[in-house]
Scaffold this active site. Structure first.
Site, short mmCIF file in Angstrom:
data_model
loop_
_atom_site.label_atom_id
_atom_site.label_comp_id
_atom_site.label_asym_id
_atom_site.label_seq_id
_atom_site.Cartn_x
_atom_site.Cartn_y
_atom_site.Cartn_z
N HIS A 86 -2.07 5.09 1.34
CA HIS A 86 -1.95 4.13 0.24
C HIS A 86 -2.43 2.74 0.64
CE1 HIS A 86 0.74 1.32 -2.23
NE2 HIS A 86 -0.12 1.82 -3.09
N HIS A 95 -5.10 -5.55 -3.39
CA HIS A 95 -3.99 -5.08 -4.22
C HIS A 95 -3.23 -6.24 -4.83
CE1 HIS A 95 -0.17 -3.33 -5.43
NE2 HIS A 95 -0.68 -2.13 -5.30
#
EC number: 4.6.1.-
Length: 276
Positions: free
Chosen positions: A5, A41
Site C-alpha cells: 500500500h 497520497h
C-alpha cells in the site's frame, strides 16, 4: 496478491517487494487540468505511515518500467501487478475524459516505452468515484486506433474503490465500455485505523462466484493485523492490500492456509476468476 500500500517513492518499490509483496499500489496526483503530475497520497492516510512521500511522475514511471522489464538490471520478477490509485477528485469533472487520455499516453510511452517488451506488469486503474468513469472510457478509447491495443486488452483492468453500490458499479463499468468480467477488480475497505466488517467483501465474492456476476477478482484494504488477514482469507479474497506484506506471507504459511493459497506469479492471470 499481496498488494503493498502507498508505494510512492522509488526506493519503496524494492522495499515492499523485499517484504513479500508481489503487487504495489501507487497514488497518482494530478494538476488542476487533470494531467498526471506526481505520486502522492497526502493526509489523512493510514496509521503508522508517512503520507507525504512523493516523486515526479516521469521519474517514478521510469523506475517502475525498469522494475518490470525483463533484462533490465533493476528487473524484479516478483512485481506482477500495479494498482494505480488515481486521485481524480482534485480537478474539475469536465476534465475527466482528457485526463484519461493523458494517463493513457503516459502508460503507452513512459511505462510500456512504445514496445511490447517493456513494463510487463498487469495494471489496475482504480477510480475513487463512479461518476469519474469517463477517465476509464477515455483511457480505453485512446487505444482504439493504436497499435498497442493488444496491450490494453491483455494487461489493463479496472476498479472503483469508493465502496459504492455494486449494482450501480456494474452499470457504470458498462457505460465506460467495460463488459462484465472484462478485467474487473472489486475493492472494499477503509484505512487501517478503523475496523471494517467483511459484509461487503462477502457480497463481492458472491457476485464474483455467481454465474451472472461481473467481477473477476476481489481485494480487501488496508489491513495488517493477523486476525484481520485470516478473516479476509477465509472470506476467499483474491488480494489483500497492506502496509506490512510480511504479515500476509506469515499467515499464508500457517497450517490453515498453506494448502489453500499461494502467492500469484506472473503466469497467474489476474483477469480470470479462480475456481476451486
Amino acid at each position: 496478491w499481496i498488494m503493498g500500500h502507498m508505494v510512492n517513492k522509488i526506493e519503496q518499490i524494492n522495499e515492499f517487494l523485499d517484504l513479500g509483496a508481489n503487487s504495489i499500489e501507487v497514488d497518482i496526483a494530478f494538476d488542476e487540468l487533470g494531467y498526471p503530475e506526481y505520486t502522492y497520497h497526502g493526509v489523512p492516510c493510514d496509521c503508522k505511515r508517512y503520507c507525504t512521500k512523493s516523486e515526479k511522475i516521469d521519474d517514478f514511471i521510469e523506475a517502475l518500467s525498469a522494475a518490470t522489464t525483463p533484462g533490465n538490471p533493476k528487473f524484479r520478477k516478483e512485481l506482477t501487478l500495479v494498482v494505480f490509485d488515481l486521485k481524480t477528485g482534485g480537478f474539475d469533472a469536465s476534465r475527466m475524459y482528457k485526463s484519461g487520455k493523458a494517463f493513457a499516453e503516459l502508460i503507452q510511452f513512459s511505462y510500456w516505452k512504445g514496445s511490447d517488451d517493456a513494463g510487463r506488469a498487469y495494471i489496475v486503474l482504480s477510480l475513487p468515484k463512479l461518476d469519474h468513469y469517463e477517465f476509464i472510457k477515455a483511457f480505453r478509447e485512446h487505444f482504439d486506433t493504436s497499435t498497442f491495443k493488444n496491450l490494453l486488452e491483455e494487461r489493463v483492468g479496472y476498479d472503483f474503490s469508493g465502496n459504492e453500490d455494486m449494482g450501480l458499479t456494474r452499470v457504470v463499468l458498462n457505460k465506460a465500455g467495460v463488459n462484465d468480467r472484462e478485467h474487473v477488480w472489486q475493492g472494499d475497505g477503509i484505512t487501517n485505523c478503523i475496523l471494517r466488517s467483511l459484509d461487503r467483501v462477502k457480497a463481492a465474492v458472491a457476485i464474483r462466484d455467481s454465474a451472472t456476476g461481473y467481477i473477476n477478482k476481489v481485494y480487501f484494504w488496508t489491513i495488517q493485523a493477523y486476525s484481520s488477514v485470516r478473516d479476509a482469507l477465509n472470506a476467499e479474497v483474491d488480494g489483500i492490500m497492506t502496509n506490512e506484506p510480511d504479515v500476509i506471507t506469515n499467515v499464508l504459511k500457517e497450517d490453515a492456509f498453506k494448502d489453500r493459497f499461494r502467492l500469484a506469479t506472473y503466469w497467474d492471470n489476474p483477469w480470470e476468476t479462480f475456481k476451486r
